[in-house]
Design a protein around this motif. Structure first.
Motif, mmCIF file in Angstrom:
data_model
loop_
_atom_site.group_PDB
_atom_site.id
_atom_site.type_symbol
_atom_site.label_atom_id
_atom_site.label_comp_id
_atom_site.label_asym_id
_atom_site.label_seq_id
_atom_site.Cartn_x
_atom_site.Cartn_y
_atom_site.Cartn_z
ATOM 1 N N ASP A 255 72.557 -20.027 56.816
ATOM 2 C CA ASP A 255 73.587 -20.508 55.199
ATOM 3 C C ASP A 255 73.160 -22.126 54.595
ATOM 4 O O ASP A 255 72.606 -22.389 55.699
ATOM 5 C CB ASP A 255 74.789 -20.449 55.245
ATOM 6 N N HIS B 269 72.161 -14.392 60.783
ATOM 7 C CA HIS B 269 73.013 -13.418 60.375
ATOM 8 C C HIS B 269 72.112 -12.867 59.107
ATOM 9 O O HIS B 269 71.703 -13.293 58.413
ATOM 10 C CB HIS B 269 74.157 -13.910 60.450
ATOM 11 N N HIS C 118 69.479 -14.441 57.637
ATOM 12 C CA HIS C 118 69.039 -16.013 57.096
ATOM 13 C C HIS C 118 70.200 -16.666 57.376
ATOM 14 O O HIS C 118 70.936 -16.805 57.981
ATOM 15 C CB HIS C 118 69.284 -15.867 55.355
#
Ligand SMILES: [Fe+2]
Length: 232
Positions: free
Chosen positions: A100, A188, A98
């Protein structure tokens, strides 16, 4: 990814882990994530040391400069504090790559679980996204929404192919060190955990609120569809 070594003293790590142990029975969220006053308290405890505050001041200043350059304004959101405790019963919490929603992510490992292949290490994609807009954010969020609902084995295959194409780096996290990166442009995820419990404190700073804009677009699209259905 920037690594700041020996920032968190051992006595604070012991104190924080003991506080988590005391809370553990009452707190067992399914996904192992906990945005809480407790996480914030731990951050405040770390801020009593000059090593942590000087690191934090430095990375926040750099992130603010990046944010202002990219978005043409000063960031104004409050930090988000998350405590993440993951064990072998949560394999579904791994391989969930995903971005952030905040531009600065500070990862503070509190407890790790050995050094074999399944220790929950952080994986970051080497190629960061360069351009981003509400539309591109919407597209990538939609794909990741689907990807996160695939079976774990399939998610691992998708990421393995992406690793061949774009490359990922494994970040072996060590308690005492602090790991800093721009999670807004760096895809990540975490590996799974085979034994024990991996604990991390994560602080996110500076939300450009692209997710809000994406939700607004989705709401407008929904209203448009509703209007079209009504008219035709
Ligand atoms: Fe993240």
């Amino acid at each position: 990814m920037s690594v700041f070594e020996h920032v968190v003293p051992l006595n604070l790590l012991v104190q924080i882990n003991e506080a988590i142990n005391a809370e553990r029975e009452a707190w067992r969220p399914r996904d192992g994530r906990h945005a809480s006053a407790l996480a914030r308290q731990f951050a405040e405890l770390l801020r009593t040391t000059s090593a942590f505050t000087s690191m934090e001041t430095q990375v926040r200043a750099a992130a603010r400069r990046w944010y202002s350059r990219k978005f043409g304004q000063e960031p104004h959101s409050d930090p988000l504090y998350v405590l993440r405790c993951v064990n072998r019963d949560m394999p579904f919490q791994s391989y969930l790559r995903h971005f952030d929603s905040h531009v600065l992510t500070v990862l503070i490992p509190l407890q790790t679980v050995g050094t074999d292949g399944k220790n929950g290490d952080l994986m970051v994609r080497l190629k960061q996204r360069q351009g981003f807009s509400v539309l591109s954010h919407l597209v990538i969020k939609s794909w990741l929404f689907v990807e996160h609902r695939l079976p774990l084995a399939l998610r691992r295959i998708v990421i393995a192919f992406d690793d061949i194409l774009r490359g990922y780096e494994r970040i072996p996290c060590t308690p005492g060190n602090v790991y800093v990166f721009n999670g807004f442009i760096t895809l990540h995820h975490n590996l799974d955990v085979s034994a024990g419990e991996r604990r991390s404190l994560i602080i996110h700073y500076y939300d450009p609120e692209l997710a809000n804009a994406t939700r607004t677009v989705l709401r407008k699209l929904q209203a448009l569809f509703d209007w079209a259905n009504y008219r035709f």
